[in-house]
Design a protein around this motif. Structure first.
Motif, PDB file in Angstrom:
ATOM      1  N   GLN A   1       1.564 -15.668 -15.535  1.00  0.00           N
ATOM      2  CA  GLN A   1       1.078 -14.456 -14.881  1.00  0.00           C
ATOM      3  C   GLN A   1       0.838 -14.742 -13.406  1.00  0.00           C
ATOM      4  OE1 GLN A   1       0.966 -11.605 -16.193  1.00  0.00           O
ATOM      5  NE2 GLN A   1      -0.327 -10.329 -14.909  1.00  0.00           N
ATOM      6  N   VAL A   2       1.364 -13.886 -12.551  1.00  0.00           N
ATOM      7  CA  VAL A   2       1.201 -14.040 -11.114  1.00  0.00           C
ATOM      8  C   VAL A   2       0.027 -13.185 -10.661  1.00  0.00           C
ATOM      9  CG1 VAL A   2       2.269 -13.673  -8.868  1.00  0.00           C
ATOM     10  CG2 VAL A   2       3.635 -14.530 -10.785  1.00  0.00           C
ATOM     11  N   GLN A   3      -0.828 -13.760  -9.846  1.00  0.00           N
ATOM     12  CA  GLN A   3      -1.960 -13.019  -9.302  1.00  0.00           C
ATOM     13  C   GLN A   3      -1.952 -13.111  -7.786  1.00  0.00           C
ATOM     14  OE1 GLN A   3      -5.370 -14.773 -11.322  1.00  0.00           O
ATOM     15  NE2 GLN A   3      -5.313 -13.146 -12.863  1.00  0.00           N
ATOM     16  N   LEU A   4      -2.400 -12.031  -7.147  1.00  0.00           N
ATOM     17  CA  LEU A   4      -2.514 -11.984  -5.697  1.00  0.00           C
ATOM     18  C   LEU A   4      -3.987 -11.846  -5.343  1.00  0.00           C
ATOM     19  CD1 LEU A   4       0.405  -9.526  -4.803  1.00  0.00           C
ATOM     20  CD2 LEU A   4       0.451 -12.023  -4.948  1.00  0.00           C
ATOM     21  N   ALA A   5      -4.490 -12.751  -4.530  1.00  0.00           N
ATOM     22  CA  ALA A   5      -5.893 -12.737  -4.131  1.00  0.00           C
ATOM     23  C   ALA A   5      -5.993 -12.431  -2.648  1.00  0.00           C
ATOM     24  CB  ALA A   5      -6.533 -14.082  -4.436  1.00  0.00           C
ATOM     25  N   GLU A   6      -6.596 -11.292  -2.322  1.00  0.00           N
ATOM     26  CA  GLU A   6      -6.739 -10.851  -0.935  1.00  0.00           C
ATOM     27  C   GLU A   6      -8.116 -11.211  -0.393  1.00  0.00           C
ATOM     28  OE1 GLU A   6      -4.371  -6.762  -2.095  1.00  0.00           O
ATOM     29  OE2 GLU A   6      -6.333  -7.409  -2.810  1.00  0.00           O
ATOM     30  N   SER A   7      -8.184 -11.432   0.891  1.00  0.00           N
ATOM     31  CA  SER A   7      -9.463 -11.678   1.551  1.00  0.00           C
ATOM     32  C   SER A   7      -9.357 -11.271   3.014  1.00  0.00           C
ATOM     33  CB  SER A   7      -9.850 -13.162   1.456  1.00  0.00           C
ATOM     34  OG  SER A   7      -8.885 -13.971   2.080  1.00  0.00           O
ATOM     35  N   GLY A   8     -10.521 -11.103   3.654  1.00  0.00           N
ATOM     36  CA  GLY A   8     -10.542 -10.852   5.094  1.00  0.00           C
ATOM     37  C   GLY A   8     -10.900  -9.443   5.512  1.00  0.00           C
ATOM     38  N   GLY A   9     -11.077  -8.539   4.575  1.00  0.00           N
ATOM     39  CA  GLY A   9     -11.448  -7.179   4.951  1.00  0.00           C
ATOM     40  C   GLY A   9     -12.893  -7.113   5.411  1.00  0.00           C
ATOM     41  N   GLY A  10     -13.304  -5.950   5.892  1.00  0.00           N
ATOM     42  CA  GLY A  10     -14.678  -5.771   6.323  1.00  0.00           C
ATOM     43  C   GLY A  10     -14.843  -4.616   7.283  1.00  0.00           C
ATOM     44  N   LEU A  11     -16.007  -4.596   7.924  1.00  0.00           N
ATOM     45  CA  LEU A  11     -16.348  -3.560   8.899  1.00  0.00           C
ATOM     46  C   LEU A  11     -16.177  -4.129  10.301  1.00  0.00           C
ATOM     47  CD1 LEU A  11     -17.635  -0.809   9.686  1.00  0.00           C
ATOM     48  CD2 LEU A  11     -19.863  -1.941   9.447  1.00  0.00           C
ATOM     49  N   VAL A  12     -15.495  -3.387  11.157  1.00  0.00           N
ATOM     50  CA  VAL A  12     -15.244  -3.862  12.512  1.00  0.00           C
ATOM     51  C   VAL A  12     -15.342  -2.691  13.480  1.00  0.00           C
ATOM     52  CG1 VAL A  12     -12.746  -3.553  12.304  1.00  0.00           C
ATOM     53  CG2 VAL A  12     -13.646  -5.242  13.922  1.00  0.00           C
ATOM     54  N   LEU A  13     -15.737  -2.979  14.697  1.00  0.00           N
ATOM     55  CA  LEU A  13     -15.814  -1.956  15.730  1.00  0.00           C
ATOM     56  C   LEU A  13     -14.427  -1.575  16.218  1.00  0.00           C
ATOM     57  CD1 LEU A  13     -18.729  -3.426  17.872  1.00  0.00           C
ATOM     58  CD2 LEU A  13     -18.838  -1.432  16.370  1.00  0.00           C
ATOM     59  N   PRO A  14     -14.254  -0.346  16.690  1.00  0.00           N
ATOM     60  CA  PRO A  14     -12.971   0.013  17.313  1.00  0.00           C
ATOM     61  C   PRO A  14     -12.622  -0.963  18.428  1.00  0.00           C
ATOM     62  CG  PRO A  14     -14.294   1.967  16.970  1.00  0.00           C
ATOM     63  CD  PRO A  14     -15.175   0.794  16.642  1.00  0.00           C
ATOM     64  N   GLY A  15     -11.356  -1.363  18.468  1.00  0.00           N
ATOM     65  CA  GLY A  15     -10.917  -2.358  19.433  1.00  0.00           C
ATOM     66  C   GLY A  15     -11.042  -3.780  18.937  1.00  0.00           C
TER      67      GLY A  15
ATOM     68  N   GLY B   1      16.097 -15.463 -13.279  1.00  0.00           N
ATOM     69  CA  GLY B   1      15.346 -14.506 -14.082  1.00  0.00           C
ATOM     70  C   GLY B   1      15.286 -13.132 -13.446  1.00  0.00           C
ATOM     71  N   ASN B   2      14.650 -12.205 -14.147  1.00  0.00           N
ATOM     72  CA  ASN B   2      14.481 -10.854 -13.604  1.00  0.00           C
ATOM     73  C   ASN B   2      13.523 -10.872 -12.419  1.00  0.00           C
ATOM     74  OD1 ASN B   2      16.113  -9.735 -15.602  1.00  0.00           O
ATOM     75  ND2 ASN B   2      14.391  -9.426 -16.999  1.00  0.00           N
ATOM     76  N   PHE B   3      13.588  -9.785 -11.654  1.00  0.00           N
ATOM     77  CA  PHE B   3      12.660  -9.623 -10.534  1.00  0.00           C
ATOM     78  C   PHE B   3      11.446  -8.813 -10.986  1.00  0.00           C
ATOM     79  CE2 PHE B   3      14.993 -11.589  -7.275  1.00  0.00           C
ATOM     80  CZ  PHE B   3      16.323 -11.237  -7.366  1.00  0.00           C
ATOM     81  N   TYR B   4      10.285  -9.208 -10.486  1.00  0.00           N
ATOM     82  CA  TYR B   4       9.048  -8.494 -10.775  1.00  0.00           C
ATOM     83  C   TYR B   4       8.331  -8.191  -9.468  1.00  0.00           C
ATOM     84  CZ  TYR B   4       9.879 -10.067 -15.534  1.00  0.00           C
ATOM     85  OH  TYR B   4      10.438 -10.306 -16.763  1.00  0.00           O
ATOM     86  N   ASP B   5       7.465  -7.194  -9.552  1.00  0.00           N
ATOM     87  CA  ASP B   5       6.708  -6.724  -8.405  1.00  0.00           C
ATOM     88  C   ASP B   5       5.225  -6.840  -8.736  1.00  0.00           C
ATOM     89  OD1 ASP B   5       6.239  -3.638  -6.666  1.00  0.00           O
ATOM     90  OD2 ASP B   5       6.797  -5.562  -5.816  1.00  0.00           O
ATOM     91  N   TYR B   6       4.420  -7.383  -7.822  1.00  0.00           N
ATOM     92  CA  TYR B   6       2.997  -7.564  -8.082  1.00  0.00           C
ATOM     93  C   TYR B   6       2.154  -6.996  -6.956  1.00  0.00           C
ATOM     94  CZ  TYR B   6       4.551 -10.817 -11.681  1.00  0.00           C
ATOM     95  OH  TYR B   6       5.158 -11.370 -12.774  1.00  0.00           O
ATOM     96  N   TRP B   7       0.937  -6.579  -7.327  1.00  0.00           N
ATOM     97  CA  TRP B   7      -0.003  -6.005  -6.366  1.00  0.00           C
ATOM     98  C   TRP B   7      -1.354  -6.707  -6.462  1.00  0.00           C
ATOM     99  CZ3 TRP B   7       1.258  -2.271  -2.853  1.00  0.00           C
ATOM    100  CH2 TRP B   7       2.477  -1.606  -3.045  1.00  0.00           C
ATOM    101  N   GLY B   8      -2.030  -6.797  -5.325  1.00  0.00           N
ATOM    102  CA  GLY B   8      -3.407  -7.256  -5.310  1.00  0.00           C
ATOM    103  C   GLY B   8      -4.358  -6.117  -5.630  1.00  0.00           C
ATOM    104  N   GLN B   9      -5.650  -6.446  -5.709  1.00  0.00           N
ATOM    105  CA  GLN B   9      -6.667  -5.456  -6.058  1.00  0.00           C
ATOM    106  C   GLN B   9      -7.067  -4.593  -4.867  1.00  0.00           C
ATOM    107  OE1 GLN B   9      -8.018  -4.829  -9.207  1.00  0.00           O
ATOM    108  NE2 GLN B   9      -6.260  -6.091  -9.770  1.00  0.00           N
TER     109      GLN B   9
END
Length: 122
Positions: A1-15, A106-114
């Motif tokens: 099973q392939v998993q995608l783990a995202e990080s780095g989001g948050g609240l930031v000021l314009p600019g 093998g076949n191609f698969y497509d995965y998404w993070g949360q």
């Protein structure tokens, strides 16, 4: 099973700036494309940027000149450097791994993070 783990989001000021990371893990042979999509409230999910295994990149017009996508194939990781952020960049950002092969031929698969929330606000 392939998993995608995202990080780095948050609240930031314009600019301001943020850097998103997405690491793919699990048993896989190869990943062709990796990219970032985003979905704002009440809107459809849209492509932000993508990069192939050969480092060919594609950007949405709205982020050209402000966002940079890069990739470390050895780590199966994709990055999105976001500069000069605007309120309209506020959205949930999703990592995508496209045309993933779990074994040679093998076949191609497509995965998404949360998804990771990016909020640009003063």
């Amino acid at each position: 099973q392939v998993q995608l783990a995202e990080s780095g989001g948050g609240l930031v000021l314009p600019g301001g700036s943020l850097r998103l990371s997405c690491a793919a893990s699990g048993n896989m042979f190869s990943i062709n494309g990796m990219g970032w999509f985003r979905q704002a409230p009440g809107k459809q999910r849209e492509l932000v940027a993508s990069i192939t295994s050969g480092d060919i990149t594609q950007y949405a017009d709205s982020v050209k000149g402000r966002f940079t996508i890069s990739r470390d194939n050895a780590k199966n990781t994709v990055y999105l450097q976001m500069n000069n952020l605007k309120a309209e960049d506020t959205a949930v950002y999703y990592c995508n791994a496209d045309r993933v092969r779990l074994w040679p031929g093998g076949n191609f698969y497509d995965y998404w993070g949360q998804g990771t929330q990016v909020t640009v606000s003063s």
